[in-house]
Design an enzyme around this catalytic site. Structure first.
Site, PDB file in Angstrom:
ATOM      1  N   SER A  68     -10.594  -2.672   8.279  1.00 28.23           N
ATOM      2  CA  SER A  68     -11.270  -3.737   9.018  1.00 28.23           C
ATOM      3  C   SER A  68     -12.190  -4.519   8.091  1.00 28.23           C
ATOM      4  O   SER A  68     -12.321  -5.741   8.207  1.00 28.23           O
ATOM      5  CB  SER A  68     -12.070  -3.152  10.184  1.00 28.23           C
ATOM      6  OG  SER A  68     -11.217  -2.546  11.127  1.00 28.23           O
ATOM      7  N   HIS A 113      -0.818   1.734  16.131  1.00 30.31           N
ATOM      8  CA  HIS A 113      -1.029   0.554  16.989  1.00 30.31           C
ATOM      9  C   HIS A 113       0.043   0.488  18.076  1.00 30.31           C
ATOM     10  O   HIS A 113       0.816  -0.470  18.174  1.00 30.31           O
ATOM     11  CB  HIS A 113      -1.011  -0.722  16.141  1.00 30.31           C
ATOM     12  CG  HIS A 113      -2.058  -0.746  15.065  1.00 30.31           C
ATOM     13  ND1 HIS A 113      -3.404  -0.855  15.326  1.00 30.31           N
ATOM     14  CD2 HIS A 113      -1.945  -0.662  13.705  1.00 30.31           C
ATOM     15  CE1 HIS A 113      -4.083  -0.851  14.190  1.00 30.31           C
ATOM     16  NE2 HIS A 113      -3.236  -0.714  13.200  1.00 30.31           N
ATOM     17  N   VAL A 125     -11.550  -8.956  17.818  1.00 27.46           N
ATOM     18  CA  VAL A 125     -11.814  -8.164  19.012  1.00 27.46           C
ATOM     19  C   VAL A 125     -11.026  -6.869  18.965  1.00 27.46           C
ATOM     20  O   VAL A 125      -9.849  -6.860  18.595  1.00 27.46           O
ATOM     21  CB  VAL A 125     -11.431  -8.958  20.280  1.00 27.46           C
ATOM     22  CG1 VAL A 125     -11.665  -8.131  21.531  1.00 27.46           C
ATOM     23  CG2 VAL A 125     -12.236 -10.250  20.339  1.00 27.46           C
ATOM     24  N   TYR A 166      -1.193   4.642  10.468  1.00 34.15           N
ATOM     25  CA  TYR A 166      -1.541   3.674  11.513  1.00 34.15           C
ATOM     26  C   TYR A 166      -0.341   3.523  12.443  1.00 34.15           C
ATOM     27  O   TYR A 166       0.809   3.471  11.986  1.00 34.15           O
ATOM     28  CB  TYR A 166      -1.872   2.311  10.900  1.00 34.15           C
ATOM     29  CG  TYR A 166      -3.218   2.242  10.216  1.00 34.15           C
ATOM     30  CD1 TYR A 166      -4.394   2.442  10.923  1.00 34.15           C
ATOM     31  CD2 TYR A 166      -3.307   1.964   8.855  1.00 34.15           C
ATOM     32  CE1 TYR A 166      -5.625   2.379  10.309  1.00 34.15           C
ATOM     33  CE2 TYR A 166      -4.543   1.895   8.219  1.00 34.15           C
ATOM     34  CZ  TYR A 166      -5.700   2.102   8.950  1.00 34.15           C
ATOM     35  OH  TYR A 166      -6.919   2.043   8.333  1.00 34.15           O
ATOM     36  N   GLU A 175      -6.038   4.795  13.563  1.00 27.24           N
ATOM     37  CA  GLU A 175      -6.930   3.837  14.217  1.00 27.24           C
ATOM     38  C   GLU A 175      -7.636   4.395  15.440  1.00 27.24           C
ATOM     39  O   GLU A 175      -8.548   3.753  15.966  1.00 27.24           O
ATOM     40  CB  GLU A 175      -6.176   2.556  14.598  1.00 27.24           C
ATOM     41  CG  GLU A 175      -5.212   2.674  15.760  1.00 27.24           C
ATOM     42  CD  GLU A 175      -3.824   3.144  15.369  1.00 27.24           C
ATOM     43  OE1 GLU A 175      -2.919   3.119  16.224  1.00 27.24           O
ATOM     44  OE2 GLU A 175      -3.635   3.541  14.197  1.00 27.24           O
ATOM     45  N   VAL A 215      -7.103 -11.447  13.641  1.00 19.74           N
ATOM     46  CA  VAL A 215      -7.136 -10.140  12.985  1.00 19.74           C
ATOM     47  C   VAL A 215      -6.810  -9.027  13.979  1.00 19.74           C
ATOM     48  O   VAL A 215      -6.513  -7.903  13.579  1.00 19.74           O
ATOM     49  CB  VAL A 215      -8.506  -9.899  12.323  1.00 19.74           C
ATOM     50  CG1 VAL A 215      -8.479  -8.662  11.439  1.00 19.74           C
ATOM     51  CG2 VAL A 215      -8.924 -11.101  11.476  1.00 19.74           C
ATOM     52  N   ASN A 260      -0.351  -7.208   8.626  1.00 19.66           N
ATOM     53  CA  ASN A 260      -0.786  -6.226   7.620  1.00 19.66           C
ATOM     54  C   ASN A 260      -1.541  -6.946   6.509  1.00 19.66           C
ATOM     55  O   ASN A 260      -1.197  -6.856   5.326  1.00 19.66           O
ATOM     56  CB  ASN A 260       0.402  -5.438   7.056  1.00 19.66           C
ATOM     57  CG  ASN A 260       1.443  -6.311   6.366  1.00 19.66           C
ATOM     58  OD1 ASN A 260       1.670  -7.446   6.769  1.00 19.66           O
ATOM     59  ND2 ASN A 260       2.064  -5.797   5.331  1.00 19.66           N
ATOM     60  N   ARG A 298       0.835  -1.196   0.000  1.00 20.99           N
ATOM     61  CA  ARG A 298       0.000   0.000   0.000  1.00 20.99           C
ATOM     62  C   ARG A 298       0.874   1.252   0.000  1.00 20.99           C
ATOM     63  O   ARG A 298       2.081   1.204   0.219  1.00 20.99           O
ATOM     64  CB  ARG A 298      -0.921  -0.005   1.226  1.00 20.99           C
ATOM     65  CG  ARG A 298      -1.998  -1.060   1.196  1.00 20.99           C
ATOM     66  CD  ARG A 298      -2.746  -1.158   2.521  1.00 20.99           C
ATOM     67  NE  ARG A 298      -1.942  -1.738   3.584  1.00 20.99           N
ATOM     68  CZ  ARG A 298      -2.363  -1.932   4.821  1.00 20.99           C
ATOM     69  NH1 ARG A 298      -3.590  -1.564   5.164  1.00 20.99           N
ATOM     70  NH2 ARG A 298      -1.572  -2.480   5.729  1.00 20.99           N
ATOM     71  N   ASP A 329      -2.582  -6.641  15.190  1.00 24.90           N
ATOM     72  CA  ASP A 329      -2.010  -5.293  15.221  1.00 24.90           C
ATOM     73  C   ASP A 329      -2.043  -4.699  16.619  1.00 24.90           C
ATOM     74  O   ASP A 329      -1.217  -3.845  16.964  1.00 24.90           O
ATOM     75  CB  ASP A 329      -2.775  -4.363  14.278  1.00 24.90           C
ATOM     76  CG  ASP A 329      -2.264  -4.417  12.842  1.00 24.90           C
ATOM     77  OD1 ASP A 329      -1.078  -4.754  12.660  1.00 24.90           O
ATOM     78  OD2 ASP A 329      -3.039  -4.134  11.917  1.00 24.90           O
ATOM     79  N   LYS A 355       1.523   2.015   7.213  1.00 24.86           N
ATOM     80  CA  LYS A 355       1.887   1.240   8.397  1.00 24.86           C
ATOM     81  C   LYS A 355       2.766   2.047   9.336  1.00 24.86           C
ATOM     82  O   LYS A 355       3.360   3.063   8.966  1.00 24.86           O
ATOM     83  CB  LYS A 355       2.608  -0.046   7.983  1.00 24.86           C
ATOM     84  CG  LYS A 355       1.697  -1.074   7.333  1.00 24.86           C
ATOM     85  CD  LYS A 355       0.499  -1.430   8.201  1.00 24.86           C
ATOM     86  CE  LYS A 355       0.877  -2.204   9.454  1.00 24.86           C
ATOM     87  NZ  LYS A 355      -0.324  -2.452  10.325  1.00 24.86           N
TER      88      LYS A 355
END
Length: 370
Positions: free
Chosen positions: A134, A96, A239, A94, A118, A267, A300, A15, A270, A75
């Protein structure tokens, strides 16, 4: 403002932070846009496309980090990139941070103003900059899980939808948010036997109404979760606690109750993952096995479908990028409390409560730095 984007260097990340169309919008607002050579190759956007949009092509990421007021990425910055960040610079990407103490320490040390996609919120309490990825990750989770279930990839050798006379695979989705909903949609579409667990009665009601019996919903308690995981062929961990580390809902002890060759797709990786046995993997080596259970924990996932993901991401990140560039970060955040929720680190201070709590930093409220 001079706005730059770089070629992503995370493993198999294709990306890019700005599409040529996004670059054109920023240029139309009077800003200078610098793009690292080859940054858009993964989405089929060449340097000539960026040049035609009015961007300046520069030879390396170091030039972007040294000269641009704002760096727009996808990222979290890798260690080599973090070393180039500087005080007064805006990083918009992002992050995280909660499960990543090393990155957080480096961002604090750099003095950068770091705005995380996020944790930007919507008027309805949603996470609009996280939502498209998501959606992609939820849908990909079923593709990845279906592949991992194949015998050649270490799985049980089960087809998700089954065939006439043979039962379909049992898919358990933990979490009924955007990821869980999209995963369930894909699994139902393939004919799997789908159960979605969540703790919010309103979410369960919404899902139940949507699927109209094609997927079951179940309140997620310790007993129901353990029972469903034990019976599953494929478990999707979907979650999310915004900004915070994901809770470890599936313990290692539970793996012993599962069918050999069953698959876990995390999922939530991250944010540290929601399975006790999870650790981040890459598209180059996406799976590993613990106690006979296949784990897919690629951090990712949307990077594998880079063109779809990049355009979906730019649709939601560009409006805020324009506001930041037009007004400056302080004025933009003062004018929009939802964007202000995205500020995680500023001038050596942690400004997101969940990140500060999880990593042991003093929390400085966003209002204090504005």
């Amino acid at each position: 403002m001079r706005v730059g984007t770089v070629r992503e260097i995370k493993n198999h990340e294709y990306r890019v932070g700005l599409t040529p169309e996004s670059a054109r919008e920023l240029v139309a607002h009077g800003h200078d846009v610098w793009v690292e050579a080859g940054a858009g190759a993964g989405i089929g956007a060449g340097d000539a496309d960026y040049g035609a949009a009015g961007a300046v092509i520069v030879p390396d990421a170091a030039t972007i980090f040294a000269e641009c007021d704002m760096v727009v990425k996808v990222k979290e910055p890798q260690a080599a990139e973090r070393a180039m960040l500087r005080r007064g610079q805006i990083l918009y990407t992002y992050l995280h941070l909660a499960p990543d103490p090393e990155q957080t320490a480096d961002l604090v040390k750099s003095g950068v103003t770091a705005i995380a996609y996020e944790t930007v919120t919507g008027a309805d309490g949603s996470l609009p900059l996280l939502k498209p990825m998501s959606q992609v990750a939820g849908r990909m989770a079923i593709q990845a899980g279906a592949t991992a279930l194949e015998k050649a990839h270490g799985g049980r050798g089960v087809l998700l939808g089954g065939v006439p006379g043979v039962l379909p695979a049992k898919v358990v989705v933990i979490g009924g948010g955007v990821v869980g909903f999209n995963a369930a949609q894909m699994a139902v579409g393939l004919g799997a036997d789908v159960t979605i667990l969540d703790r919010d009665p309103a979410v369960l009601e919404r899902l139940d109404n949507h699927f109209e019996g094609r997927a079951r919903t179940l309140y997620s308690g310790r007993a129901s979760l353990a029972e469903q995981v034990a019976a599953a062929d494929l478990v999707i961990g979907a979650v999310l606690i915004p900004g915070a580390a994901a809770p470890k809902l599936v313990t290692r002890a539970m793996l012993a109750t599962m069918k050999p060759g069953a698959v876990l797709v995390d999922v939530a990786i991250d944010q540290g993952g929601c399975f006790e046995t999870s650790h981040a993997t890459t598209h180059a080596q996406p799976t590993y096995v613990v106690d006979g259970i296949v784990h897919y924990c690629v951090a990712n996932m949307p990077g594998a479908v880079a063109r779809t993901s990049t355009y979906a991401l730019n649709n939601v990140t560009l409006p805020h990028a324009l506001r930041i560039a037009d007004l400056g970060w302080q004025a933009a955040l003062k004018a929009n409390p939802h964007l202000a929720a995205g500020l995680n680190v500023h001038d050596g201070q942690v400004t997101h409560a969940a990140v500060a709590r999880d990593l042991g930093y003093a929390h400085v409220a966003v209002e204090q730095v504005l």
